[in-house]
Design a protein around this motif. Structure first.
Motif, PDB file in Angstrom:
ATOM      1  N   ARG A 185       0.828  -1.201   0.000  1.00 31.97           N
ATOM      2  CA  ARG A 185       0.000   0.000   0.000  1.00 31.97           C
ATOM      3  C   ARG A 185       0.870   1.261   0.000  1.00 31.97           C
ATOM      4  N   SER A 186       1.989   1.225   0.722  1.00 32.36           N
ATOM      5  CA  SER A 186       2.890   2.374   0.755  1.00 32.36           C
ATOM      6  C   SER A 186       3.500   2.639  -0.609  1.00 32.36           C
ATOM      7  N   ALA A 187       3.818   1.569  -1.343  1.00 28.78           N
ATOM      8  CA  ALA A 187       4.419   1.740  -2.665  1.00 28.78           C
ATOM      9  C   ALA A 187       3.452   2.399  -3.641  1.00 28.78           C
ATOM     10  N   TYR A 188       2.167   2.120  -3.484  1.00 31.27           N
ATOM     11  CA  TYR A 188       1.154   2.680  -4.385  1.00 31.27           C
ATOM     12  C   TYR A 188       0.559   3.977  -3.852  1.00 31.27           C
ATOM     13  N   GLU A 189       1.091   4.501  -2.759  1.00 27.16           N
ATOM     14  CA  GLU A 189       0.411   5.542  -2.008  1.00 27.16           C
ATOM     15  C   GLU A 189       0.078   6.790  -2.827  1.00 27.16           C
ATOM     16  N   ASP A 190       1.016   7.302  -3.582  1.00 29.55           N
ATOM     17  CA  ASP A 190       0.752   8.566  -4.276  1.00 29.55           C
ATOM     18  C   ASP A 190       0.441   8.381  -5.755  1.00 29.55           C
ATOM     19  N   VAL A 191       0.003   7.167  -6.122  1.00 30.02           N
ATOM     20  CA  VAL A 191      -0.443   6.959  -7.504  1.00 30.02           C
ATOM     21  C   VAL A 191      -1.855   6.369  -7.563  1.00 30.02           C
ATOM     22  N   LEU A 192      -2.471   6.108  -6.409  1.00 30.68           N
ATOM     23  CA  LEU A 192      -3.836   5.588  -6.385  1.00 30.68           C
ATOM     24  C   LEU A 192      -4.793   6.687  -5.953  1.00 30.68           C
ATOM     25  N   HIS A 193      -5.943   6.724  -6.576  1.00 27.22           N
ATOM     26  CA  HIS A 193      -6.938   7.750  -6.290  1.00 27.22           C
ATOM     27  C   HIS A 193      -7.869   7.280  -5.173  1.00 27.22           C
ATOM     28  N   GLY A 194      -8.014   8.095  -4.144  1.00 24.90           N
ATOM     29  CA  GLY A 194      -8.937   7.781  -3.055  1.00 24.90           C
ATOM     30  C   GLY A 194      -8.552   6.508  -2.330  1.00 24.90           C
ATOM     31  N   HIS A 195      -9.529   5.619  -2.150  1.00 21.26           N
ATOM     32  CA  HIS A 195      -9.315   4.370  -1.416  1.00 21.26           C
ATOM     33  C   HIS A 195      -9.232   3.174  -2.351  1.00 21.26           C
ATOM     34  N   ARG A 196      -8.790   3.399  -3.565  1.00 18.91           N
ATOM     35  CA  ARG A 196      -8.622   2.291  -4.503  1.00 18.91           C
ATOM     36  C   ARG A 196      -7.540   1.336  -4.002  1.00 18.91           C
ATOM     37  N   GLN A 197      -7.664   0.061  -4.371  1.00 15.54           N
ATOM     38  CA  GLN A 197      -6.753  -0.974  -3.901  1.00 15.54           C
ATOM     39  C   GLN A 197      -5.925  -1.512  -5.070  1.00 15.54           C
ATOM     40  N   PRO A 198      -4.629  -1.726  -4.873  1.00 13.42           N
ATOM     41  CA  PRO A 198      -3.802  -2.269  -5.952  1.00 13.42           C
ATOM     42  C   PRO A 198      -4.058  -3.754  -6.166  1.00 13.42           C
ATOM     43  N   VAL A 199      -3.630  -4.249  -7.304  1.00 11.67           N
ATOM     44  CA  VAL A 199      -3.727  -5.665  -7.661  1.00 11.67           C
ATOM     45  C   VAL A 199      -2.310  -6.177  -7.884  1.00 11.67           C
ATOM     46  N   TYR A 200      -1.985  -7.308  -7.295  1.00 12.62           N
ATOM     47  CA  TYR A 200      -0.634  -7.840  -7.475  1.00 12.62           C
ATOM     48  C   TYR A 200      -0.587  -9.320  -7.145  1.00 12.62           C
ATOM     49  N   VAL A 201       0.425  -9.980  -7.703  1.00 10.36           N
ATOM     50  CA  VAL A 201       0.777 -11.362  -7.369  1.00 10.36           C
ATOM     51  C   VAL A 201       2.262 -11.335  -7.046  1.00 10.36           C
ATOM     52  N   LEU A 202       2.598 -11.474  -5.783  1.00  8.18           N
ATOM     53  CA  LEU A 202       3.978 -11.345  -5.330  1.00  8.18           C
ATOM     54  C   LEU A 202       4.470 -12.643  -4.693  1.00  8.18           C
ATOM     55  N   TYR A 203       5.720 -12.961  -4.981  1.00  8.08           N
ATOM     56  CA  TYR A 203       6.373 -14.124  -4.386  1.00  8.08           C
ATOM     57  C   TYR A 203       7.592 -13.635  -3.624  1.00  8.08           C
ATOM     58  N   VAL A 204       7.662 -13.976  -2.365  1.00 10.58           N
ATOM     59  CA  VAL A 204       8.768 -13.559  -1.506  1.00 10.58           C
ATOM     60  C   VAL A 204       9.546 -14.799  -1.102  1.00 10.58           C
ATOM     61  N   GLU A 205      10.823 -14.830  -1.452  1.00  8.35           N
ATOM     62  CA  GLU A 205      11.693 -15.925  -1.036  1.00  8.35           C
ATOM     63  C   GLU A 205      12.670 -15.397   0.003  1.00  8.35           C
ATOM     64  N   ILE A 206      12.747 -16.097   1.121  1.00  6.82           N
ATOM     65  CA  ILE A 206      13.579 -15.676   2.234  1.00  6.82           C
ATOM     66  C   ILE A 206      14.055 -16.914   2.970  1.00  6.82           C
ATOM     67  N   ASP A 207      15.155 -16.805   3.659  1.00 13.00           N
ATOM     68  CA  ASP A 207      15.665 -17.918   4.456  1.00 13.00           C
ATOM     69  C   ASP A 207      14.567 -18.407   5.400  1.00 13.00           C
ATOM     70  N   PRO A 208      14.220 -19.702   5.366  1.00 11.01           N
ATOM     71  CA  PRO A 208      13.126 -20.191   6.226  1.00 11.01           C
ATOM     72  C   PRO A 208      13.371 -19.975   7.706  1.00 11.01           C
ATOM     73  N   HIS A 209      14.615 -19.833   8.122  1.00  2.00           N
ATOM     74  CA  HIS A 209      14.893 -19.552   9.530  1.00  2.00           C
ATOM     75  C   HIS A 209      14.434 -18.152   9.934  1.00  2.00           C
ATOM     76  N   GLN A 210      14.191 -17.283   8.940  1.00  3.32           N
ATOM     77  CA  GLN A 210      13.751 -15.922   9.228  1.00  3.32           C
ATOM     78  C   GLN A 210      12.227 -15.786   9.249  1.00  3.32           C
ATOM     79  N   VAL A 211      11.517 -16.907   9.076  1.00  3.70           N
ATOM     80  CA  VAL A 211      10.056 -16.882   9.022  1.00  3.70           C
ATOM     81  C   VAL A 211       9.501 -17.887  10.015  1.00  3.70           C
TER      82      VAL A 211
END
Length: 705
Positions: free
Chosen positions: A303-329
């Protein structure tokens, strides 16, 4: 008003059936919960093909068939026992889980509230074995290698739970959504959904050879590396194909690829353009190490990344994959495993936000034009790629014509008043000088290192007559000198007489510009331009507002946030959470320009605030920052407030409606839009330009019919 009372009863151990039914209340919420748990088990078993068959939205009948490794008879008997699992063996395994399931309570919970039968066969077995969970009896059965799980009459033993289920259509929708999430997570697996004997959805994937399957017996680090390599095997083509199949062709058309690595966190996928936003946050998919999750830190970062490009309370659409060391999750947070907790939430927040900001920053016009030029004129595209995308033209005459002299001086004084001379001095030896502020409001500017003006002019489509004249014998003309001298119609940052030479004519110069060539101005509000695709309509105020806004942000990006000490500290009564957050994030608050100290056991004192926000309520400002730090370990309150100040300055300093512009000024604005990040939307999230293709125009006039 009545208060419930309870009589004393002696403590006793609960029977296993009741324990499983209590667990089912956490794990099995509706048919979709059963589908999710069974799909997790099938994927952990190495399945490459999955069939889901439903009746009455999954309330009456759920069958999941897979072609995984299957279970031998002894494991099949243990599978319906509580906390029996093949996924983990020790605490270290639990702290580095990479499998979809690990708790070992799903089958026991499902069996306690339904009629459950499991049929499974391994590759070295002569036949399959079928287990009836209610009786515990096993008998031989016919089946190929893999497992079939059959669930009938969900919640038949707990009628009160069944009353809370919705209609068959609603429950079917939730079941399909559960499969969609798994299909997005595993593009290497075939998924098929049947309802009432009819095929509803099917997503195909290439067959993954057994040699490529992860070995669940290796150590966590080795497994993580192997899993990453397997994902990369299908990341480029098949991954996009699966996202297109699940999300639709429209999402692929109005989304951009995401690929960013930061401090051991890899974020990739696709992010929807701001113009493709929605009223609801129902198409936001995030996967951590292959597991679909709903995580507040990631949602806040997006939401912060889209903050100043979205009008009003519109919601972004995305499909994100986060890979991280499993010990950190930590995935052992919620019984449904849909929530996770990060050891370093700030790191993940930063990686996700930077990944999305980098992905959506380029202008849609520039990216579309680059692909178009590459397809139609590879040599011109190669020549254009030699130069930064920030090239634009600058005309000192047009700036005076727009009457920005007073705006420039006012902005310079305002910036100094808000951020101080010292904060801006880092931008240049003389601090924020007049030429630098003029660059904020200039409609036409040609900035950046110019190795060859002739080549760059051709690549941008300018003809020889547009280049103007430069004083003969001047090896290099600094930008500030060119500004004052006004050499010819256009001025350059660094040019020489020998570099100008003769620039050849280009027949399709206007066609190669992303936003085309200006034709006219409509009612002093819109610019009409022609490009390769057809007609471009630009809201000139909104476009120039974004240009000035981005320049202001760039100017102050690296400047330290100056702090303004308060003559009388502002105190307020704080909650225990606010007290703990203030102590834990004291250093972060100082970096944000806030000094918050503990006054008493229940009071905090605000001793300094950011200089640009000195007129704000210190207590309310501190409360807002502490609330975000407590929830996300990251706060954007001050940045949002700072950007609001810059947005206001940009809005008041931009070209206004009903201002008549010359064709040169209109073209200059178009070129700057092409060179400015996020120029597709203004500071308030409204679009700055629209494309009307020739096919759309032909339809309006019924051409070709």
């Amino acid at each position: 008003m009545r208060i419930p009372t309870t009589a004393y009863r002696p403590i006793q151990a609960l029977p296993d059936t009741l324990i499983s039914q209590i667990a089912a209340g956490e794990v099995v919420e509706r048919p979709a919960s059963v589908v999710r748990e069974l799909l997790d088990n099938a994927l952990d078993a190495g399945a490459s093909q999955l069939q889901l068959r439903l009746l009455a939205g999954g309330i009456r009948h759920i069958v999941i068939e897979d072609d995984g490794r299957g279970m031998p008879a002894e494991d099949l008997a243990l599978s319906i026992h509580r906390h029996a699992t093949s996924k983990i063996r020790s605490l270290d395994d639990l702290e580095s889980v990479m499998t979809m399931g690990f708790r070992g309570e799903a089958l026991a919970a499902i069996g306690s509230v339904s009629e459950l039968r499991i049929t499974s066969r391994t590759a070295d077995s002569a036949n399959a074995m079928m287990l009836d969970a209610s009786s515990g009896e096993m008998e031989p059965a016919a089946r190929s290698v893999g497992t079939t799980v059959e669930v009938k009459e969900l919640f038949f033993s707990t009628p009160a739970r069944r009353k809370f289920l919705k209609s068959e259509t609603t429950e079917l929708g939730h079941c399909i959504e559960a499969v969609r999430r798994h299909a997005l997570a595993r593009p290497d697996v075939d998924f098929a959904v049947w309802h009432g004997g009819k095929l509803q959805y099917q997503w195909r994937g290439p067959e993954l050879s057994r040699a490529q399957e992860p070995d669940h017996g290796v150590d966590a680090a080795g497994f993580f590396e192997g899993l990453t390599e397997t994902f990369k095997e299908v990341e480029r083509a098949q991954w996009d194909r699966r996202i297109a199949d699940v999300m639709g062709a429209e999402f692929m058309e109005y989304s951009v690829p995401v690929d960013h690595q930061e401090a051991g966190v890899h974020v990739y996928g696709r992010a929807g353009m701001p113009t493709h936003s929605r009223n609801r946050a129902d198409q936001q998919y995030c996967f951590v190490n292959g597991r679909y999750v709903r995580e507040k830190t990631i949602a806040h970062a997006a939401r912060s990344a889209y903050e100043d490009v979205l009008h009003g309370h519109r919601q972004p659409v995305y499909v994100l994959y986060v890979e991280i060391d499993p010990h950190q999750v930590d995935v052992n947070v919620h019984p449904t495993k849909i929530e996770v907790r990060f050891r370093d939430g700030r790191l993940v927040h930063s990686a996700v936000r930077h990944a999305l900001e980098k992905a959506i920053a380029p202008s849609r016009a520039t990216t579309a034009s680059a692909a178009d030029v590459q397809a139609n004129n590879p040599s011109a595209a190669a020549q254009e790629s030699k130069y930064p995308s920030g090239y634009a033209w600058q005309s000192s005459a047009s700036q005076q014509g727009l009457g920005f002299a007073s705006d420039i001086e006012k902005t310079r004084q305002t910036l100094h008043a808000l951020w101080g001379e010292n904060a801006i001095a880092a931008k240049g030896a003389d601090g924020l000088g007049r030429p630098e502020v003029e660059g904020l409001y200039a409609l036409n500017e040609f900035s950046g290192p110019v190795a060859n003006v002739q080549e760059s002019a051709v690549s941008w489509g300018y003809e020889a007559t547009h280049v103007g004249a430069v004083v003969e014998g001047s090896a290099h003309v600094p930008q500030t000198q060119a500004w004052e001298a006004g050499l010819g119609e256009y001025a350059y940052g660094s040019t020489s007489a020998q570099e100008i030479g003769h620039v050849g004519q280009s027949a399709n110069t206007a066609q190669e510009w992303p936003l085309g060539k200006a034709l006219a101005q409509l009612h002093g509000v819109y610019i009409l331009a022609q490009n390769r695709q057809g007609l471009v309509v630009v809201d000139m105020h909104a476009a120039h507002e974004r240009i000035v806004y981005e320049r202001l942000k760039t100017l102050l990006h690296d400047a330290d946030i100056p702090s303004q000490p308060l003559l009388i500290p502002a105190t307020f009564v704080a909650t225990p959470v606010e007290m703990a957050t203030a102590e834990k994030h004291a250093q972060t608050l100082v970096q944000l320009g806030l000094e918050v100290t503990v006054l008493t056991a229940e009071k905090l004192a605000v001793r300094s605030v950011p200089s640009e926000l000195r007129m704000a309520d210190p207590a309310e400002l501190a409360r807002s920052v502490l609330a975000e730090l407590a929830q996300h370990e990251h706060s954007t309150v001050l940045q949002r407030a700072r950007d609001e100040v810059l947005a206001t300055m940009a809005c008041h300093g931009s070209v206004r409606a009903n201002r008549q512009l010359t064709l040169e000024e209109m073209n200059a604005l178009l070129r700057q839009m092409e060179a400015t990040e996020r120029s597709d939307q203004c500071n308030h999230g409204r679009p700055t330009w629209r494309q009307l293709s020739m096919s759309v125009l032909d339809q309006l006039f019924l051409r070709g019919r």
